[in-house]
Motif scaffolding. Structure first.
Motif, PDB file in Angstrom:
ATOM      1  N   LEU B  48      -0.942  10.319   0.255  1.00  0.00           N
ATOM      2  CA  LEU B  48      -0.731   9.187  -0.650  1.00  0.00           C
ATOM      3  C   LEU B  48       0.720   9.129  -1.135  1.00  0.00           C
ATOM      4  N   LYS B  57       0.304   0.921   0.437  1.00  0.00           N
ATOM      5  CA  LYS B  57      -0.772   1.286  -0.489  1.00  0.00           C
ATOM      6  C   LYS B  57      -1.954   1.892   0.240  1.00  0.00           C
ATOM      7  N   GLN B  58      -1.850   1.891   1.554  1.00  0.00           N
ATOM      8  CA  GLN B  58      -2.979   2.377   2.341  1.00  0.00           C
ATOM      9  C   GLN B  58      -2.692   3.746   2.956  1.00  0.00           C
ATOM     10  N   SER B  59      -3.677   4.644   2.849  1.00  0.00           N
ATOM     11  CA  SER B  59      -3.537   5.947   3.490  1.00  0.00           C
ATOM     12  C   SER B  59      -3.955   5.815   4.950  1.00  0.00           C
ATOM     13  N   LYS B  60      -2.999   5.947   5.814  1.00  0.00           N
ATOM     14  CA  LYS B  60      -3.241   5.713   7.235  1.00  0.00           C
ATOM     15  C   LYS B  60      -3.381   6.987   8.043  1.00  0.00           C
ATOM     16  N   GLU B  61      -3.899   6.804   9.240  1.00  0.00           N
ATOM     17  CA  GLU B  61      -4.142   7.923  10.147  1.00  0.00           C
ATOM     18  C   GLU B  61      -2.907   8.800  10.345  1.00  0.00           C
ATOM     19  N   LEU B  64      -2.046  10.905   7.292  1.00  0.00           N
ATOM     20  CA  LEU B  64      -2.994  11.991   7.052  1.00  0.00           C
ATOM     21  C   LEU B  64      -2.813  13.102   8.081  1.00  0.00           C
ATOM     22  N   ARG B  65      -2.547  12.678   9.322  1.00  0.00           N
ATOM     23  CA  ARG B  65      -2.356  13.684  10.374  1.00  0.00           C
ATOM     24  C   ARG B  65      -1.088  14.497  10.115  1.00  0.00           C
TER      25      ARG B  65
END
Lengths: 71, 71
Positions: B48, B57-61, B64-65
């Motif tokens: 985040l 504002k978006q938690s993307k792949e 996260l990876r």
């Protein structure tokens, strides 16, 4: 190989939102599931080695807890 | 605080057995759920921060990876 149904994508959405994210992409949630499954498998294997070394066949709480730091 | 229903204990049993364990104690499975939820929350928060830094504002792949290594 861990199958996709082990960790639900809905649970991943909840965790990421709990972390504060406003929105979570579907592939983002799937990626977290993949990562956590991988880590879980690693902790499980590590704990198993320790359990066997101690002559036990069961993966217990204390072993799983103690092995988290190394994964 | 992550609630207990986020990761099912049944899923933890499957993962630990997949790691090779013959038997898994109930508290062992719950402990793995607690550990993985904690790690997931940490990855989520870290991702985040990166997303916000990038103006998203978006938690993307990919975020996260990329953050799994630091958690």
């Amino acid at each position: 190989m861990v199958s996709e149904e082990d960790l639900s994508v809905a649970a991943m959405h909840r965790i990421i939102k709990k972390a504060g994210a406003e929105r979570v992409s579907e592939s983002g949630a799937k990626e977290l599931a993949r990562v956590l499954e991988e880590i879980g498998l690693k902790i499980g294997k590590d704990a198993l080695e320790f359990s066997m070394y101690a002559g036990r066949k069961q993966s217990k709480e204390k072993t799983l807890r103690s092995r988290q730091r190394n994964s």
